[in-house]
Motif scaffolding. Structure first.
Motif, PDB file in Angstrom:
ATOM      1  N   ILE A  86       0.832  -1.135   0.105  1.00  0.00           N
ATOM      2  CA  ILE A  86      -0.021  -0.030  -0.043  1.00  0.00           C
ATOM      3  C   ILE A  86       0.832   1.362  -0.119  1.00  0.00           C
ATOM      4  CG2 ILE A  86      -1.735   1.288   1.494  1.00  0.00           C
ATOM      5  CD1 ILE A  86      -2.655  -1.516   2.493  1.00  0.00           C
ATOM      6  N   PRO A  87       0.431   2.193  -0.851  1.00  0.00           N
ATOM      7  CA  PRO A  87       1.392   3.529  -0.817  1.00  0.00           C
ATOM      8  C   PRO A  87       0.845   4.321   0.321  1.00  0.00           C
ATOM      9  CG  PRO A  87      -0.354   3.727  -2.589  1.00  0.00           C
ATOM     10  CD  PRO A  87      -0.369   2.284  -2.003  1.00  0.00           C
ATOM     11  N   LEU A  88       1.651   5.511   0.638  1.00  0.00           N
ATOM     12  CA  LEU A  88       1.056   6.342   1.579  1.00  0.00           C
ATOM     13  C   LEU A  88      -0.058   7.177   0.883  1.00  0.00           C
ATOM     14  CD1 LEU A  88       1.233   8.260   4.047  1.00  0.00           C
ATOM     15  CD2 LEU A  88       2.923   9.622   2.517  1.00  0.00           C
ATOM     16  N   VAL A  89      -1.227   7.174   1.483  1.00  0.00           N
ATOM     17  CA  VAL A  89      -2.680   7.684   1.039  1.00  0.00           C
ATOM     18  C   VAL A  89      -3.318   8.614   2.034  1.00  0.00           C
ATOM     19  CG1 VAL A  89      -4.961   7.149  -0.295  1.00  0.00           C
ATOM     20  CG2 VAL A  89      -2.777   5.745  -0.517  1.00  0.00           C
ATOM     21  N   ASN A  90      -3.694   9.568   1.497  1.00  0.00           N
ATOM     22  CA  ASN A  90      -4.743  10.499   2.378  1.00  0.00           C
ATOM     23  C   ASN A  90      -5.879  10.840   1.404  1.00  0.00           C
ATOM     24  OD1 ASN A  90      -3.443  10.893   5.150  1.00  0.00           O
ATOM     25  ND2 ASN A  90      -1.783  11.604   3.737  1.00  0.00           N
ATOM     26  N   ALA A  91      -7.068  10.537   1.968  1.00  0.00           N
ATOM     27  CA  ALA A  91      -8.065  10.696   1.199  1.00  0.00           C
ATOM     28  C   ALA A  91      -9.568  11.270   1.896  1.00  0.00           C
ATOM     29  CB  ALA A  91      -8.511   9.589   0.296  1.00  0.00           C
ATOM     30  N   THR A  92     -10.369  11.777   1.338  1.00  0.00           N
ATOM     31  CA  THR A  92     -11.469  12.447   2.008  1.00  0.00           C
ATOM     32  C   THR A  92     -12.673  12.054   1.076  1.00  0.00           C
ATOM     33  OG1 THR A  92     -10.472  14.422   2.547  1.00  0.00           O
ATOM     34  CG2 THR A  92     -12.834  14.228   2.820  1.00  0.00           C
ATOM     35  N   CYS A  93     -13.657  11.121   1.814  1.00  0.00           N
ATOM     36  CA  CYS A  93     -14.774  10.457   1.128  1.00  0.00           C
ATOM     37  C   CYS A  93     -15.969  11.205   1.409  1.00  0.00           C
ATOM     38  CB  CYS A  93     -15.013   9.090   1.404  1.00  0.00           C
ATOM     39  SG  CYS A  93     -13.472   8.205   1.139  1.00  0.00           S
ATOM     40  N   PRO A  94     -17.234  11.304   0.651  1.00  0.00           N
ATOM     41  CA  PRO A  94     -18.398  11.753   1.137  1.00  0.00           C
ATOM     42  C   PRO A  94     -18.916  11.432   2.401  1.00  0.00           C
ATOM     43  CG  PRO A  94     -18.505  11.215  -1.314  1.00  0.00           C
ATOM     44  CD  PRO A  94     -17.045  10.884  -0.656  1.00  0.00           C
ATOM     45  N   GLY A  95     -19.488  12.315   3.160  1.00  0.00           N
ATOM     46  CA  GLY A  95     -20.214  11.798   4.600  1.00  0.00           C
ATOM     47  C   GLY A  95     -18.992  11.785   5.583  1.00  0.00           C
ATOM     48  N   LYS A  96     -17.941  12.603   5.219  1.00  0.00           N
ATOM     49  CA  LYS A  96     -17.205  13.115   6.536  1.00  0.00           C
ATOM     50  C   LYS A  96     -16.319  11.669   6.790  1.00  0.00           C
ATOM     51  CE  LYS A  96     -19.644  16.760   8.193  1.00  0.00           C
ATOM     52  NZ  LYS A  96     -19.998  17.431   9.257  1.00  0.00           N
ATOM     53  N   ILE A  97     -16.097  10.848   5.716  1.00  0.00           N
ATOM     54  CA  ILE A  97     -15.145   9.889   5.920  1.00  0.00           C
ATOM     55  C   ILE A  97     -13.553  10.322   5.495  1.00  0.00           C
ATOM     56  CG2 ILE A  97     -14.594   7.563   5.148  1.00  0.00           C
ATOM     57  CD1 ILE A  97     -17.564   7.423   4.495  1.00  0.00           C
TER      58      ILE A  97
ATOM     59  N   ASN B 230     -22.484   5.241  -1.505  1.00  0.00           N
ATOM     60  CA  ASN B 230     -21.290   4.939  -1.929  1.00  0.00           C
ATOM     61  C   ASN B 230     -20.643   6.078  -3.002  1.00  0.00           C
ATOM     62  OD1 ASN B 230     -21.692   4.640  -4.926  1.00  0.00           O
ATOM     63  ND2 ASN B 230     -23.369   3.306  -4.159  1.00  0.00           N
ATOM     64  N   GLY B 231     -19.472   6.231  -2.956  1.00  0.00           N
ATOM     65  CA  GLY B 231     -18.866   7.243  -4.064  1.00  0.00           C
ATOM     66  C   GLY B 231     -17.353   6.971  -4.210  1.00  0.00           C
ATOM     67  N   VAL B 232     -16.855   8.046  -4.982  1.00  0.00           N
ATOM     68  CA  VAL B 232     -15.368   8.203  -5.072  1.00  0.00           C
ATOM     69  C   VAL B 232     -14.885   9.170  -3.984  1.00  0.00           C
ATOM     70  CG1 VAL B 232     -13.766   9.173  -6.699  1.00  0.00           C
ATOM     71  CG2 VAL B 232     -15.619   7.647  -7.326  1.00  0.00           C
ATOM     72  N   CYS B 233     -13.655   8.905  -3.798  1.00  0.00           N
ATOM     73  CA  CYS B 233     -12.941   9.709  -2.580  1.00  0.00           C
ATOM     74  C   CYS B 233     -12.017  10.652  -3.183  1.00  0.00           C
ATOM     75  CB  CYS B 233     -12.311   9.002  -1.498  1.00  0.00           C
ATOM     76  SG  CYS B 233     -13.451   7.766  -0.678  1.00  0.00           S
ATOM     77  N   THR B 234     -11.789  11.824  -2.723  1.00  0.00           N
ATOM     78  CA  THR B 234     -10.593  12.830  -3.165  1.00  0.00           C
ATOM     79  C   THR B 234      -9.331  12.434  -2.512  1.00  0.00           C
ATOM     80  OG1 THR B 234     -12.333  14.493  -3.432  1.00  0.00           O
ATOM     81  CG2 THR B 234      -9.927  14.991  -3.279  1.00  0.00           C
ATOM     82  N   VAL B 235      -8.518  11.947  -3.458  1.00  0.00           N
ATOM     83  CA  VAL B 235      -7.054  11.817  -2.815  1.00  0.00           C
ATOM     84  C   VAL B 235      -6.350  13.111  -2.646  1.00  0.00           C
ATOM     85  CG1 VAL B 235      -4.668  10.595  -3.061  1.00  0.00           C
ATOM     86  CG2 VAL B 235      -7.010   9.505  -3.886  1.00  0.00           C
ATOM     87  N   LYS B 236      -5.594  13.330  -1.659  1.00  0.00           N
ATOM     88  CA  LYS B 236      -5.040  14.506  -1.172  1.00  0.00           C
ATOM     89  C   LYS B 236      -3.628  14.460  -1.796  1.00  0.00           C
ATOM     90  CE  LYS B 236      -7.988  15.170   2.844  1.00  0.00           C
ATOM     91  NZ  LYS B 236      -7.981  15.340   4.076  1.00  0.00           N
TER      92      LYS B 236
END
Length: 99
Positions: A25-36, A93-99
């Motif tokens: 797994i790479p280093l990842v930070n993401a925000t998903c709809p619904g404050k996830i 469900n949804g697509v998350c935004t990778v920061k």
């Protein structure tokens, strides 16, 4: 007979070890709809809203993290960039935004 037993004693543990999956797994930070909020350290673990999630490794390019009532899917694109999506309660469900 002793040689065959020695061979079995060497080969079987090696095969068992070969079956262990190592998360890449790479280093990842993401925000998903619904404050996830999703965070993954390089090599794991994966955190969902600050709590360590259970990780299921499908292959070197696809993982699922289970926790906080959601399943977060992490896939690694051919160029090495991550894609993150989620599935939650009630079919959310949804697509998350990778920061």
């Amino acid at each position: 007979m002793k040689t065959a037993l020695r061979l079995i004693g060497t080969v079987i543990p090696a095969l068992a070890f070969a079956g262990l999956a190592e998360a890449k797994i790479p280093l990842v930070n993401a925000t998903c709809p619904g404050k996830i909020e999703v965070h993954a350290d390089e090599g794991g673990p994966v955190y969902i809203n600050g709590k360590e999630a259970r990780l299921k490794v499908f292959n070197d390019n696809y993982y699922e993290a289970h926790g906080a009532g959601v399943v977060v899917s992490l896939s690694i694109n051919p160029d090495g960039s991550p894609s993150v999506s989620y599935t939650g309660k009630g079919g959310a469900n949804g697509v998350c935004t990778v920061k």
